[in-house]
Motif scaffolding. Structure first.
Motif, PDB file in Angstrom:
ATOM      1  N   ARG A  56       0.829  -1.180  -0.029  1.00  0.00           N
ATOM      2  CA  ARG A  56      -0.082   0.026  -0.060  1.00  0.00           C
ATOM      3  C   ARG A  56       0.608   1.315  -0.156  1.00  0.00           C
ATOM      4  N   GLY A  57       2.132   1.217   0.568  1.00  0.00           N
ATOM      5  CA  GLY A  57       2.699   2.193   0.488  1.00  0.00           C
ATOM      6  C   GLY A  57       4.404   2.066   1.110  1.00  0.00           C
ATOM      7  N   LEU A  58       5.122   2.957   0.989  1.00  0.00           N
ATOM      8  CA  LEU A  58       6.567   2.672   1.500  1.00  0.00           C
ATOM      9  C   LEU A  58       7.136   4.228   2.177  1.00  0.00           C
ATOM     10  N   GLY A  59       7.934   3.709   3.348  1.00  0.00           N
ATOM     11  CA  GLY A  59       8.458   4.881   3.963  1.00  0.00           C
ATOM     12  C   GLY A  59       9.960   4.560   4.323  1.00  0.00           C
ATOM     13  N   ALA A  60      10.614   5.827   4.622  1.00  0.00           N
ATOM     14  CA  ALA A  60      12.048   5.488   4.922  1.00  0.00           C
ATOM     15  C   ALA A  60      12.510   6.706   5.924  1.00  0.00           C
ATOM     16  N   TYR A  61      13.548   6.314   6.488  1.00  0.00           N
ATOM     17  CA  TYR A  61      14.199   7.460   7.341  1.00  0.00           C
ATOM     18  C   TYR A  61      15.736   6.878   7.259  1.00  0.00           C
ATOM     19  N   VAL A  62      16.635   7.929   7.120  1.00  0.00           N
ATOM     20  CA  VAL A  62      18.079   7.860   7.354  1.00  0.00           C
ATOM     21  C   VAL A  62      18.327   9.001   8.228  1.00  0.00           C
ATOM     22  N   PRO A  63      19.496   8.925   9.152  1.00  0.00           N
ATOM     23  CA  PRO A  63      20.059  10.165   9.846  1.00  0.00           C
ATOM     24  C   PRO A  63      20.621  11.007   8.989  1.00  0.00           C
ATOM     25  N   SER A  64      20.845  12.345   9.443  1.00  0.00           N
ATOM     26  CA  SER A  64      21.392  13.220   8.603  1.00  0.00           C
ATOM     27  C   SER A  64      22.840  13.409   8.459  1.00  0.00           C
ATOM     28  N   ARG A  65      23.600  12.695   9.466  1.00  0.00           N
ATOM     29  CA  ARG A  65      25.036  12.654   9.247  1.00  0.00           C
ATOM     30  C   ARG A  65      25.635  11.799   8.218  1.00  0.00           C
ATOM     31  N   ILE A  66      26.232  12.447   7.288  1.00  0.00           N
ATOM     32  CA  ILE A  66      26.997  11.938   6.106  1.00  0.00           C
ATOM     33  C   ILE A  66      28.281  11.332   6.391  1.00  0.00           C
ATOM     34  N   VAL A  67      28.581  10.177   6.552  1.00  0.00           N
ATOM     35  CA  VAL A  67      30.033   9.662   6.794  1.00  0.00           C
ATOM     36  C   VAL A  67      30.507   9.321   5.285  1.00  0.00           C
ATOM     37  N   THR A  68      31.629  10.070   4.931  1.00  0.00           N
ATOM     38  CA  THR A  68      32.277   9.622   3.449  1.00  0.00           C
ATOM     39  C   THR A  68      33.417   8.908   3.615  1.00  0.00           C
ATOM     40  N   ASN A  69      33.752   8.406   2.649  1.00  0.00           N
ATOM     41  CA  ASN A  69      34.931   7.630   2.062  1.00  0.00           C
ATOM     42  C   ASN A  69      36.226   8.022   2.676  1.00  0.00           C
ATOM     43  N   GLU A  70      36.450   9.458   2.512  1.00  0.00           N
ATOM     44  CA  GLU A  70      37.684  10.248   3.013  1.00  0.00           C
ATOM     45  C   GLU A  70      37.622  10.240   4.428  1.00  0.00           C
ATOM     46  N   GLU A  71      36.397  10.300   5.326  1.00  0.00           N
ATOM     47  CA  GLU A  71      36.447  10.247   6.785  1.00  0.00           C
ATOM     48  C   GLU A  71      37.063   8.917   7.254  1.00  0.00           C
ATOM     49  N   LEU A  72      36.438   7.804   6.584  1.00  0.00           N
ATOM     50  CA  LEU A  72      36.904   6.547   7.302  1.00  0.00           C
ATOM     51  C   LEU A  72      38.191   6.196   6.627  1.00  0.00           C
ATOM     52  N   ALA A  73      38.456   6.558   5.355  1.00  0.00           N
ATOM     53  CA  ALA A  73      39.946   6.125   4.704  1.00  0.00           C
ATOM     54  C   ALA A  73      41.089   6.403   6.032  1.00  0.00           C
ATOM     55  N   VAL A  74      41.096   7.542   6.525  1.00  0.00           N
ATOM     56  CA  VAL A  74      42.100   7.755   7.577  1.00  0.00           C
ATOM     57  C   VAL A  74      41.887   6.854   8.722  1.00  0.00           C
ATOM     58  N   ARG A  75      40.890   6.361   9.174  1.00  0.00           N
ATOM     59  CA  ARG A  75      40.519   5.488  10.333  1.00  0.00           C
ATOM     60  C   ARG A  75      40.917   3.974   9.825  1.00  0.00           C
ATOM     61  N   VAL A  76      40.735   3.598   8.723  1.00  0.00           N
ATOM     62  CA  VAL A  76      41.078   2.209   8.511  1.00  0.00           C
ATOM     63  C   VAL A  76      42.490   2.106   7.670  1.00  0.00           C
TER      64      VAL A  76
END
Lengths: 75, 431
Positions: free
Chosen positions: B5-25
């Motif tokens: 009958r219908g669909l919905g969605a939600y995602v948090p607003s904070r975007i985590v980029t590959n650049e941010e994670l690249a440093v950490r891994v």
């Protein structure tokens, strides 16, 4: 058989390295999980064998030696 | 019968980029994209619970389904990252919707959980009439973060999706479903009561790349369908490389497999963006009952609704982009603004029928309308010319319009540029 296996590994990894027979294909970075999946499909086709889901264990395909032994066991 | 009958969605607003994670891994950002197809993902704040994510998606779903929470007969919620062993998040979400007397069932199934929920809802819907299926994950709280594990840290995102399954309402029928489980590989991907997510990627990929195509093939076979006759495949957004391999194994182009993983990562509750492929398959209309677009006027002195009406006809909308030609005022989605004059007119554009309207502010009656060369994705402006003293109303018709092309165009974009169109009001009516 080993030459055929190495050719398959080179095809799926898109690398020209020739691994030693007992060298870990994963530790050396030649195969990742996706290349491994492609390799199993290529082994089935090349050697006309069927690899059942229950044999899809990375440890069985870690070296050229192990792959050769496995293929032999399925023939 | 069972319908979406219908669909919905939600995602948090904070975007985590590959650049941010690249440093950490300790890897390059390009490596992350190569091994997963992921470019960015969303992470929720530390104090946000799985149930919060699910509740947001549930509310969005009800709104888009034009449904009231009181219609829901059952809530099924899947999550692999819920904070508590029990009660699960399903009851919390139901409570959040004001439901304290309907069954709320948890499926502690990651990845395939939402599909399992959907399949179960199909089987149970005759009895419960409207079943809300929710998938929500807060994967950012279950991965190894300090130090970050390169295999799992890059892969997962937080988010939630929801779907209302109805016994009799909705335009998308759920024809068949096929579920399978194999407990032989529980060690390959698991989350214990303590500690973080454990994943043996090789085993997971090897099994998934075999089992998913096989279940797709079996389902199609028993429905006498060939893979190439299917418009869209929507699968769990695990990894773009896996999606591509499964498409190949099924024997169709990767483009036929819907993917949002580049933007949201592996979220498990992949339903989060079902709306996009489903509207493409169908008519360009959202897959829930109309109206989609309404206009309403509220008297701010009394806080009373003066009137509301559907706006926009389906003349130019229909399957495969072919207009129905029917002047039925269903209320189309609206991609444009309104401009209200002191004299009591509302100039309104952006409906998907290439029409500009002037409505009476007090009654909602259409006083004037005109066809435009396409959807005017803009907000009208008005001014009185210094030169001739007359009042003008000006709109923009961009090319391509946001959804529908100008009338008669073969493609959404015909490289011909858009329009700026001005209408002059009759002389001596400036207000």
């Amino acid at each position: 058989m080993n030459e055929k296996i190495i050719k398959i590994i080179q095809d799926v990894s898109q690398k020209s390295d020739v691994p030693a027979e007992d060298e870990s294909l994963f530790d050396s970075g030649l195969l990742d999980s996706f290349a491994l999946t492609d390799m199993v499909a290529a082994l089935e086709q090349t050697f006309d064998i069927k690899v059942p889901d229950s044999d899809l264990n990375p440890r069985k395909f870690d070296t050229v030696e192990k792959i050769a032994a496995y293929v032999e066991s399925r023939k | 019968m069972a319908f979406i009958r219908g669909l919905g969605a939600y995602v948090p607003s904070r975007i985590v980029t590959n650049e941010e994670l690249a440093v950490r891994v300790g890897k390059a950002a390009s490596w992350i994209k190569d091994v997963s197809g992921i470019e960015e993902r969303r992470w929720a704040a530390p104090d946000v619970a799985v149930a919060h994510l699910g509740l947001h998606a549930a509310k969005d779903c009800l709104l888009r389904s034009n449904a009231d929470a009181s219609e829901i007969g059952m809530v099924i919620m899947s999550s692999g990252s819920n904070e508590r062993r029990f009660p699960g998040a399903a009851a919390e979400v139901a409570k959040g919707l004001g439901l304290t007397d309907v069954p709320a069932i948890d499926l502690p199934v990651a990845s395939a959980g939402t599909l399992f929920g959907l399949a179960l809802a199909r089987d149970l819907v005759e009895r419960y009439r409207n079943i809300l299926v929710i998938g929500a994950e807060k994967m950012s709280s279950v991965i190894d973060r300090e130090p970050m594990d390169a295999n799992t840290g890059i892969l997962f995102g937080d988010g939630a999706g929801a779907c209302l399954v109805s016994a009799d309402l909705g335009r998308l029928k759920i024809v068949d479903s096929l579920m399978r489980s194999d407990g032989s590989y529980t060690e390959a991907l698991h989350l214990g009561l303590t500690g973080t997510l454990v994943m043996n990627g090789m085993t997971v990929i090897m099994q998934a790349s075999r089992k998913v195509p096989s279940v797709i093939s079996d389902l199609l076979k028993r429905n006498n369908r060939r893979p190439e006759s299917i418009d869209w495949f929507v699968m769990h957004q695990a990894n773009q490389n896996l999606i591509a391999r499964i498409a190949k194994a099924v024997g169709v182009d990767t483009e036929k497999f819907y993917s949002n993983i580049a933007r949201y990562g592996n979220t498990s509750p992949f339903m989060s963006t079902w709306t996009i492929p489903l509207t493409k398959i169908e008519t360009g209309l959202p897959c829930f009952e109309p109206p989609y677009g309404k206009i309403a006027v509220i008297d701010l002195n009394t806080n009373k609704l003066l009137w509301s009406r559907n706006i926009g006809t389906i003349e130019e909308m229909g399957p495969f982009g072919i207009g129905t030609g029917l002047p039925i005022n269903v209320g189309t989605p609206i991609y444009g603004g309104t401009m209200t004059t002191r004299g009591g007119l509302i100039f309104q554009v952006g409906t998907m029928d290439s029409t500009m309207r002037a409505l009476d502010l007090r009654t909602g009656k259409t006083k004037w309308s005109v066809k435009t060369p396409g959807t005017a994705n803009s907000t009208p402006i008005t001014y009185v010319s210094n030169k001739d003293g007359r009042q003008y109303v000006v709109i923009l018709v961009p090319n391509p319009g946001f959804v529908y092309p100008r009338a008669g165009a073969a493609r959404p974009s015909d490289d011909q540029g858009g329009y700026v169109i001005g209408y002059a009001l009759p002389e001596a009516t400036a207000n």
